[in-house]
Design an enzyme around this catalytic site. Structure first.
Site, PDB file in Angstrom:
ATOM      1  N   ASP B  28       4.584   2.716 -32.515  1.00  0.00           N
ATOM      2  CA  ASP B  28       4.497   3.078 -31.159  1.00  0.00           C
ATOM      3  C   ASP B  28       5.613   4.191 -31.000  1.00  0.00           C
ATOM      4  O   ASP B  28       6.835   4.266 -31.535  1.00  0.00           O
ATOM      5  CB  ASP B  28       5.204   1.835 -30.249  1.00  0.00           C
ATOM      6  CG  ASP B  28       4.329   0.648 -30.190  1.00  0.00           C
ATOM      7  OD1 ASP B  28       3.062   0.801 -30.537  1.00  0.00           O
ATOM      8  OD2 ASP B  28       4.671  -0.173 -29.418  1.00  0.00           O
ATOM      9  N   LYS B  85      -2.680   2.843 -25.204  1.00  0.00           N
ATOM     10  CA  LYS B  85      -3.256   1.763 -24.646  1.00  0.00           C
ATOM     11  C   LYS B  85      -3.551   1.975 -23.341  1.00  0.00           C
ATOM     12  O   LYS B  85      -3.357   2.576 -22.565  1.00  0.00           O
ATOM     13  CB  LYS B  85      -1.721   1.060 -24.394  1.00  0.00           C
ATOM     14  CG  LYS B  85      -1.345   0.454 -25.831  1.00  0.00           C
ATOM     15  CD  LYS B  85       0.038  -0.480 -25.628  1.00  0.00           C
ATOM     16  CE  LYS B  85       0.680  -0.684 -26.866  1.00  0.00           C
ATOM     17  NZ  LYS B  85       0.027  -1.591 -27.686  1.00  0.00           N
ATOM     18  N   ARG B 169      -1.302 -16.948 -39.255  1.00  0.00           N
ATOM     19  CA  ARG B 169      -1.578 -18.297 -39.917  1.00  0.00           C
ATOM     20  C   ARG B 169      -2.760 -18.811 -39.208  1.00  0.00           C
ATOM     21  O   ARG B 169      -3.564 -19.598 -39.882  1.00  0.00           O
ATOM     22  CB  ARG B 169      -0.288 -19.163 -40.109  1.00  0.00           C
ATOM     23  CG  ARG B 169       0.652 -18.725 -41.182  1.00  0.00           C
ATOM     24  CD  ARG B 169       1.603 -19.850 -41.448  1.00  0.00           C
ATOM     25  NE  ARG B 169       2.838 -19.512 -42.228  1.00  0.00           N
ATOM     26  CZ  ARG B 169       2.660 -19.339 -43.637  1.00  0.00           C
ATOM     27  NH1 ARG B 169       1.510 -19.887 -44.211  1.00  0.00           N
ATOM     28  NH2 ARG B 169       3.564 -19.174 -44.337  1.00  0.00           N
ATOM     29  N   GLY B 218       6.723  -8.108 -32.887  1.00  0.00           N
ATOM     30  CA  GLY B 218       8.038  -8.776 -33.381  1.00  0.00           C
ATOM     31  C   GLY B 218       8.418  -8.085 -34.507  1.00  0.00           C
ATOM     32  O   GLY B 218       9.598  -8.799 -35.156  1.00  0.00           O
TER      33      GLY B 218
END
EC number: 4.3.3.6
Lengths: 201, 298
Positions: B28, B85, B169, B218
């Site tokens: 970003d 975006k 996951r 994150g």
């Protein structure tokens, strides 16, 4: 026969699969010690500036150049073609290549991603129908030295005539991605080239 | 007259572009200077946006597509692909981004949604799209709408990698479960996933999505990025984690190296030394439900 695929970044898995489909068990190469174990190398598609950066950082630049000078067969697609060119236009000033093929390549020559395209390409030495070629932010070859054979050109559209496949000795490069199409003829051609190079030794 | 056999904007060309980004880091950036730092560090692409997610979170308000001048400035500065975006469902923002020559459009939950029912019909565009997903059904709905690349969402702007881990996951686990089902149970699986049967069957047979899957949300350290690669991501988006840290250039380069050598702890240890301050994080648990970005998308 041990063929490596340079696995710093890019579509490594597709090349490994295409080589497996050509009856060669290929392996990824990220370290100088892994380079020592292979007889030939494929440089995948990806981002050439990233590959250059990582090749310098992890000490692969000079060893690969030396192997090329010693006659190791190498095939590069797209970014791999850029990495095999002696001169790169529209690259970063600090961008390095493995050189090898006496040619000038222009990076992102066909335009941005919205200009990326599929088109038929006739490749000399490869039998059968035209090759259905996939070009993704692809380079083209702007100039070739005397030892370089032009194997393929764009056949139609605004870029008609542009050189997109070349060979110099044991080095092969295409601006497009045969590894994305399931057509194994280019990989089989390279495997045959490697076999002949080994027989000649 | 012979018909032209040349075509642009095909699914193969769009999905193929994402294949070329594999094993790479997409960063970003909010200015041309940051884009240059990202390219210098070895990024495979940059994501141009007006504010990084951490600032969107801190400042609040409606978050939209970036100013075209800013996107042009970044396109002019770097030679690597430039992504940008658009808001979820905002097909005109996407049209504008395509006209600017953006290489990949991110229909992103990080911006304020423009449509709470429909996502963009991405087949209508020549430019390819990447979309976020928290689970397999969401990923398959986005692919059905034409997404050529998927990124697991995580929780953007937090520096907390736990949601990225959960989403990766979850998606991988759901794919494994599909592959284990007998064929006659795939019909119900498709119903439960709220995704087309043909696509569900394709994923069950291949054991993977038909498009490249990156991870996002994150990621703040080389070890975070390497963990996501070991969990099966094919590459990494890093948002606030780089330019909200003490030494962006060094951290960016370290994350690039950690992604290539994600399975080599010696390399990860080496690049993790002396990076300075990581971004100050927020625990996802402490974010009130309405402010969680990952829950946007339907």
């Amino acid at each position: 026969m041990n063929i490596g695929v340079l696995a710093l970044q890019g579509d490594v898995r597709e090349h490994l699969a295409a080589l497996a489909g050509s009856d060669v068990l290929a392996r990824p190469v990220r370290r100088p010690s892994e380079l020592d174990d292979v007889d030939a190398l494929v440089i995948p598609g990806g981002e050439s500036t990233t590959m250059s950066n990582l090749a310098i950082t992890f000490g692969l630049l000079d060893p690969i150049r030396k192997r090329i000078a010693d006659g190791m067969p190498v095939y590069g697609s797209c970014a791999g073609m850029i990495m095999l060119a002696t001169t790169v236009l529209d690259g970063r000033p600090d961008q390095e290549s493995f050189a090898g093929i006496d040619m000038t390549v222009r990076r992102n020559a066909f335009g941005r991603q919205i200009d990326s395209f599929e088109a038929p390409v006739r490749i000399e030495d490869v039998e059968g129908d035209d090759f259905h070629a996939v070009f993704i932010r692809a380079p083209w070859v702007e100039h070739t030295g005397p030892g370089v054979r032009v194997l393929g050109r764009v056949t139609e559209g605004p870029a008609a005539g542009r050189i997109v496949a070349v060979r110099q000795g044991n080095l092969l490069a295409t601006a497009f991605h045969p590894e994305l199409t399931g057509d194994l003829r280019v990989h089989r051609y390279f495997v045959e080239l490697v076999r002949q190079a080994q027989d000649a030794r | 007259m012979s018909e032209s056999r040349t075509s642009t904007g095909t699914a193969r060309v769009k999905r193929g572009m994402a294949e070329m980004l594999k094993g790479g880091v997409i960063m970003d950036v909010v200015t041309p200077e940051q884009a240059k730092i990202a390219e210098d560090a070895g990024a495979v692409a940059v994501m141009a946006l007006e504010r990084v997610p951490a600032d969107i979170r801190a400042q609040g308000g409606v978050s939209r597509m970036s100013d075209p001048d800013m996107i042009d400035g970044i396109i002019a500065t770097v030679s690597i692909p430039v992504m940008a975006k658009a808001r979820i469902g905002h097909f005109v923002e996407a049209q504008v981004l395509q006209s600017l020559g953006v290489d990949y459009i991110d229909e992103s939950e990080v911006l304020t949604p423009a449509d709470y029912a429909n996502h963009i019909d991405k087949w209508a565009f020549t430019a390819p799209f990447v979309c976020g997903a928290t689970n397999l059904g969401e990923a398959l709905r986005r692919i059905t709408e034409g997404a050529a690349m998927i990124r697991s969402k995580g929780e953007a702007g937090t520096g907390d990698v736990s949601n990225a881990t959960t989403h990766m996951r979850t998606i991988r686990g759901e794919i494994r479960r599909l592959s284990s089902l007998p064929e006659d149970e795939l019909f119900v699986a498709a119903k439960e996933l709220q995704a087309p049967y043909d696509l569900v069957k394709e994923v069950a047979e291949a054991g993977k999505l038909p498009v490249v899957m990156f991870t996002a949300g994150g990621i703040a350290t080389p070890a975070d990025a390497a963990m996501m690669m070991q969990l099966g991501a094919e590459g990494v988006f890093v948002g606030s984690g780089i330019f909200k840290s003490g030494n962006p250039a060094q951290r960016a380069a370290a994350i690039v190296k950690a992604v290539t050598f994600h399975d080599d702890p010696d390399v990860i240890a080496k690049v993790s030394r002396g990076l300075g301050e990581a971004m100050v994080g927020i625990n996802v648990d402490e974010i009130p439900q309405p402010h969680r970005l990952a829950e946007r998308g339907w």
